[in-house]
Design a protein around this motif. Structure first.
Motif, PDB file in Angstrom:
ATOM      1  N   MET A 220      24.344  79.030 -21.399  1.00 23.09           N
ATOM      2  CA  MET A 220      25.018  80.222 -21.026  1.00 23.09           C
ATOM      3  C   MET A 220      25.875  80.865 -21.997  1.00 23.09           C
ATOM      4  SD  MET A 220      23.631  81.513 -18.388  1.00 23.09           S
ATOM      5  CE  MET A 220      24.648  83.025 -18.072  1.00 23.09           C
ATOM      6  N   SER A 221      26.727  79.990 -22.624  1.00 21.96           N
ATOM      7  CA  SER A 221      27.527  80.227 -23.466  1.00 21.96           C
ATOM      8  C   SER A 221      26.933  81.123 -24.714  1.00 21.96           C
ATOM      9  CB  SER A 221      28.518  79.127 -24.230  1.00 21.96           C
ATOM     10  OG  SER A 221      29.223  78.482 -23.344  1.00 21.96           O
ATOM     11  N   ARG A 222      26.034  80.795 -25.153  1.00 22.13           N
ATOM     12  CA  ARG A 222      25.270  81.437 -26.167  1.00 22.13           C
ATOM     13  C   ARG A 222      24.770  83.015 -25.485  1.00 22.13           C
ATOM     14  NH1 ARG A 222      26.030  78.776 -31.061  1.00 22.13           N
ATOM     15  NH2 ARG A 222      26.724  76.866 -30.101  1.00 22.13           N
ATOM     16  N   VAL A 223      24.344  83.085 -24.369  1.00 19.38           N
ATOM     17  CA  VAL A 223      23.786  84.270 -23.838  1.00 19.38           C
ATOM     18  C   VAL A 223      24.901  85.253 -23.760  1.00 19.38           C
ATOM     19  CG1 VAL A 223      22.722  85.425 -22.001  1.00 19.38           C
ATOM     20  CG2 VAL A 223      21.744  83.215 -22.909  1.00 19.38           C
ATOM     21  N   TRP A 224      26.196  84.716 -22.976  1.00 11.64           N
ATOM     22  CA  TRP A 224      27.180  85.483 -22.849  1.00 11.64           C
ATOM     23  C   TRP A 224      27.757  86.029 -24.271  1.00 11.64           C
ATOM     24  CZ3 TRP A 224      28.893  81.571 -19.236  1.00 11.64           C
ATOM     25  CH2 TRP A 224      28.621  81.633 -17.716  1.00 11.64           C
ATOM     26  N   LYS A 225      27.794  85.107 -25.316  1.00 13.87           N
ATOM     27  CA  LYS A 225      28.315  85.503 -26.661  1.00 13.87           C
ATOM     28  C   LYS A 225      27.856  86.523 -27.245  1.00 13.87           C
ATOM     29  CE  LYS A 225      28.104  83.437 -31.390  1.00 13.87           C
ATOM     30  NZ  LYS A 225      27.753  82.261 -32.126  1.00 13.87           N
ATOM     31  N   TRP A 226      26.227  86.683 -27.255  1.00 12.52           N
ATOM     32  CA  TRP A 226      25.648  87.805 -27.956  1.00 12.52           C
ATOM     33  C   TRP A 226      25.657  89.012 -27.074  1.00 12.52           C
ATOM     34  CZ3 TRP A 226      21.566  87.523 -31.697  1.00 12.52           C
ATOM     35  CH2 TRP A 226      21.484  86.480 -32.624  1.00 12.52           C
ATOM     36  N   ASN A 227      25.977  88.957 -25.657  1.00 16.09           N
ATOM     37  CA  ASN A 227      26.148  90.042 -24.945  1.00 16.09           C
ATOM     38  C   ASN A 227      25.246  91.131 -25.085  1.00 16.09           C
ATOM     39  OD1 ASN A 227      28.197  91.298 -22.885  1.00 16.09           O
ATOM     40  ND2 ASN A 227      29.010  92.586 -24.393  1.00 16.09           N
ATOM     41  N   ARG A 228      23.945  90.581 -24.853  1.00 15.59           N
ATOM     42  CA  ARG A 228      22.840  91.550 -24.945  1.00 15.59           C
ATOM     43  C   ARG A 228      21.555  90.701 -24.440  1.00 15.59           C
ATOM     44  NH1 ARG A 228      19.735  90.506 -28.990  1.00 15.59           N
ATOM     45  NH2 ARG A 228      20.491  89.919 -31.072  1.00 15.59           N
ATOM     46  N   PRO A 229      20.507  91.016 -24.336  1.00 10.26           N
ATOM     47  CA  PRO A 229      19.311  90.569 -23.901  1.00 10.26           C
ATOM     48  C   PRO A 229      18.951  89.655 -25.492  1.00 10.26           C
ATOM     49  CG  PRO A 229      18.913  92.441 -23.292  1.00 10.26           C
ATOM     50  CD  PRO A 229      20.399  92.512 -24.117  1.00 10.26           C
ATOM     51  N   VAL A 230      18.523  88.259 -25.152  1.00 10.86           N
ATOM     52  CA  VAL A 230      18.397  87.407 -26.364  1.00 10.86           C
ATOM     53  C   VAL A 230      16.852  86.784 -26.203  1.00 10.86           C
ATOM     54  CG1 VAL A 230      20.623  87.175 -27.156  1.00 10.86           C
ATOM     55  CG2 VAL A 230      19.502  85.605 -25.595  1.00 10.86           C
TER      56      VAL A 230
ATOM     57  N   LYS B 122      22.850  76.272 -36.350  1.00 13.01           N
ATOM     58  CA  LYS B 122      23.818  76.398 -37.137  1.00 13.01           C
ATOM     59  C   LYS B 122      24.971  75.141 -37.014  1.00 13.01           C
ATOM     60  CE  LYS B 122      23.950  81.049 -37.628  1.00 13.01           C
ATOM     61  NZ  LYS B 122      24.570  82.491 -37.035  1.00 13.01           N
ATOM     62  N   GLU B 123      24.844  74.491 -35.928  1.00 10.29           N
ATOM     63  CA  GLU B 123      25.611  73.387 -35.537  1.00 10.29           C
ATOM     64  C   GLU B 123      25.090  72.144 -35.405  1.00 10.29           C
ATOM     65  OE1 GLU B 123      27.836  74.651 -32.020  1.00 10.29           O
ATOM     66  OE2 GLU B 123      28.465  76.581 -32.737  1.00 10.29           O
ATOM     67  N   ARG B 124      23.761  72.288 -34.941  1.00 11.05           N
ATOM     68  CA  ARG B 124      23.024  70.838 -34.685  1.00 11.05           C
ATOM     69  C   ARG B 124      21.608  71.059 -34.702  1.00 11.05           C
ATOM     70  NH1 ARG B 124      22.789  70.112 -28.395  1.00 11.05           N
ATOM     71  NH2 ARG B 124      23.269  72.559 -27.702  1.00 11.05           N
ATOM     72  N   SER B 125      20.871  70.125 -34.716  1.00 15.68           N
ATOM     73  CA  SER B 125      19.356  70.132 -34.823  1.00 15.68           C
ATOM     74  C   SER B 125      19.053  70.070 -33.235  1.00 15.68           C
ATOM     75  CB  SER B 125      18.986  69.004 -35.527  1.00 15.68           C
ATOM     76  OG  SER B 125      17.413  68.873 -35.435  1.00 15.68           O
ATOM     77  N   ILE B 126      18.027  71.000 -32.884  1.00 16.56           N
ATOM     78  CA  ILE B 126      17.608  71.133 -31.733  1.00 16.56           C
ATOM     79  C   ILE B 126      16.068  71.812 -31.725  1.00 16.56           C
ATOM     80  CG2 ILE B 126      18.691  73.423 -31.127  1.00 16.56           C
ATOM     81  CD1 ILE B 126      19.209  72.511 -28.429  1.00 16.56           C
ATOM     82  N   ALA B 127      15.472  71.495 -30.606  1.00 21.31           N
ATOM     83  CA  ALA B 127      14.029  71.894 -30.646  1.00 21.31           C
ATOM     84  C   ALA B 127      13.917  73.203 -30.016  1.00 21.31           C
ATOM     85  CB  ALA B 127      13.101  70.864 -30.160  1.00 21.31           C
ATOM     86  N   TYR B 128      12.966  74.124 -30.701  1.00 15.57           N
ATOM     87  CA  TYR B 128      12.675  75.427 -29.840  1.00 15.57           C
ATOM     88  C   TYR B 128      12.221  75.130 -28.339  1.00 15.57           C
ATOM     89  CZ  TYR B 128      10.301  79.729 -28.865  1.00 15.57           C
ATOM     90  OH  TYR B 128       9.827  80.875 -28.298  1.00 15.57           O
ATOM     91  N   THR B 129      11.486  74.167 -28.054  1.00 19.51           N
ATOM     92  CA  THR B 129      11.161  73.878 -26.686  1.00 19.51           C
ATOM     93  C   THR B 129      12.162  73.410 -25.858  1.00 19.51           C
ATOM     94  OG1 THR B 129      10.399  71.577 -27.338  1.00 19.51           O
ATOM     95  CG2 THR B 129       8.718  72.890 -27.225  1.00 19.51           C
ATOM     96  N   THR B 130      13.263  72.625 -26.199  1.00 15.17           N
ATOM     97  CA  THR B 130      14.437  72.443 -25.568  1.00 15.17           C
ATOM     98  C   THR B 130      15.165  73.625 -25.134  1.00 15.17           C
ATOM     99  OG1 THR B 130      14.629  70.565 -26.756  1.00 15.17           O
ATOM    100  CG2 THR B 130      16.548  71.271 -25.579  1.00 15.17           C
ATOM    101  N   VAL B 131      15.358  74.735 -25.966  1.00 16.74           N
ATOM    102  CA  VAL B 131      16.121  75.956 -25.924  1.00 16.74           C
ATOM    103  C   VAL B 131      15.090  76.744 -24.837  1.00 16.74           C
ATOM    104  CG1 VAL B 131      16.834  78.050 -26.780  1.00 16.74           C
ATOM    105  CG2 VAL B 131      17.258  76.017 -27.960  1.00 16.74           C
ATOM    106  N   MET B 132      13.873  76.815 -25.071  1.00 21.53           N
ATOM    107  CA  MET B 132      13.005  77.556 -24.072  1.00 21.53           C
ATOM    108  C   MET B 132      13.106  76.880 -22.634  1.00 21.53           C
ATOM    109  SD  MET B 132       8.904  78.301 -24.333  1.00 21.53           S
ATOM    110  CE  MET B 132       8.574  76.585 -24.272  1.00 21.53           C
ATOM    111  N   THR B 133      13.181  75.666 -22.643  1.00 23.77           N
ATOM    112  CA  THR B 133      13.140  74.843 -21.249  1.00 23.77           C
ATOM    113  C   THR B 133      14.349  75.345 -20.500  1.00 23.77           C
ATOM    114  OG1 THR B 133      11.721  73.139 -21.922  1.00 23.77           O
ATOM    115  CG2 THR B 133      13.097  72.988 -20.080  1.00 23.77           C
ATOM    116  N   VAL B 134      15.684  75.221 -21.195  1.00 27.42           N
ATOM    117  CA  VAL B 134      16.763  75.467 -20.736  1.00 27.42           C
ATOM    118  C   VAL B 134      17.012  76.888 -20.135  1.00 27.42           C
ATOM    119  CG1 VAL B 134      19.299  75.763 -21.317  1.00 27.42           C
ATOM    120  CG2 VAL B 134      18.096  73.782 -21.863  1.00 27.42           C
TER     121      VAL B 134
END
Length: 157
Positions: free
Chosen positions: A1-11, A22-34
């Motif tokens: 949620m922090s990232r969605v709030w940070k952008w303050n627009r649809p992402v 930029k901060e850590r390695s993470i998979a596309y599917t992980t972000v999609m699932t969250v």
């Protein structure tokens, strides 16, 4: 949620992914699932854009924080003691922000007089039964408007 709030627009998932990478390695599917889980819980709304979705927060970070504080306070067996303990943890800047917020919520018509003697008299008059029934002495019974984040349940907090 922090990232969605940070952008303050649809992402998109890709935008959030690139920001997180930029901060850590993470998979596309992980972000999609969250983001999908947040959508299913009612925290974000989404709109199709081609083969992807754009996700947008349903409520603000401030509304979410307010809902958390309200939930915690309402679950206390001694709400007054919980508030005293909470206020004791606050910095001077936070206490000033709280004072400003109380003034805003109360509005100009409900603020107490500035002279201490008048303020004490007004409080005493409001606690006397025959005075409390008079409209000009009655305490407001209406609470603050419902917080949009509070209707989302406590799952995932």
């Amino acid at each position: 949620m922090s990232r969605v709030w940070k952008w303050n627009r649809p992402v998109t998932v890709r935008e959030v992914l690139e920001d997180l990478q930029k901060e850590r390695s993470i998979a596309y599917t992980t972000v999609m699932t969250v983001l999908d889980n947040l959508h299913q819980k009612g925290w974000v709304r989404r709109e199709a854009e081609g083969r992807a979705y754009r996700y947008e927060a349903v409520s603000t970070r401030a509304a979410y924080a307010a809902a958390l504080m309200n939930d915690a306070w309402s679950q206390s067996d001694n709400p007054a003691a919980a508030l005293v303990a909470f206020f004791g943890m606050m910095s001077e800047e936070q206490r000033q922000a709280l004072s400003d917020a109380v003034r805003i919520v109360q509005g100009p018509e409900t603020q107490e007089p500035t002279e201490p003697s008048e303020s004490a008299e007004a409080r005493e008059a409001a606690t006397e039964p025959e005075q409390a029934e008079q409209p000009e002495q009655a305490e407001p019974t209406e609470g603050p408007p419902e917080n949009p984040a509070s209707a989302q349940g406590s799952g995932g907090r």
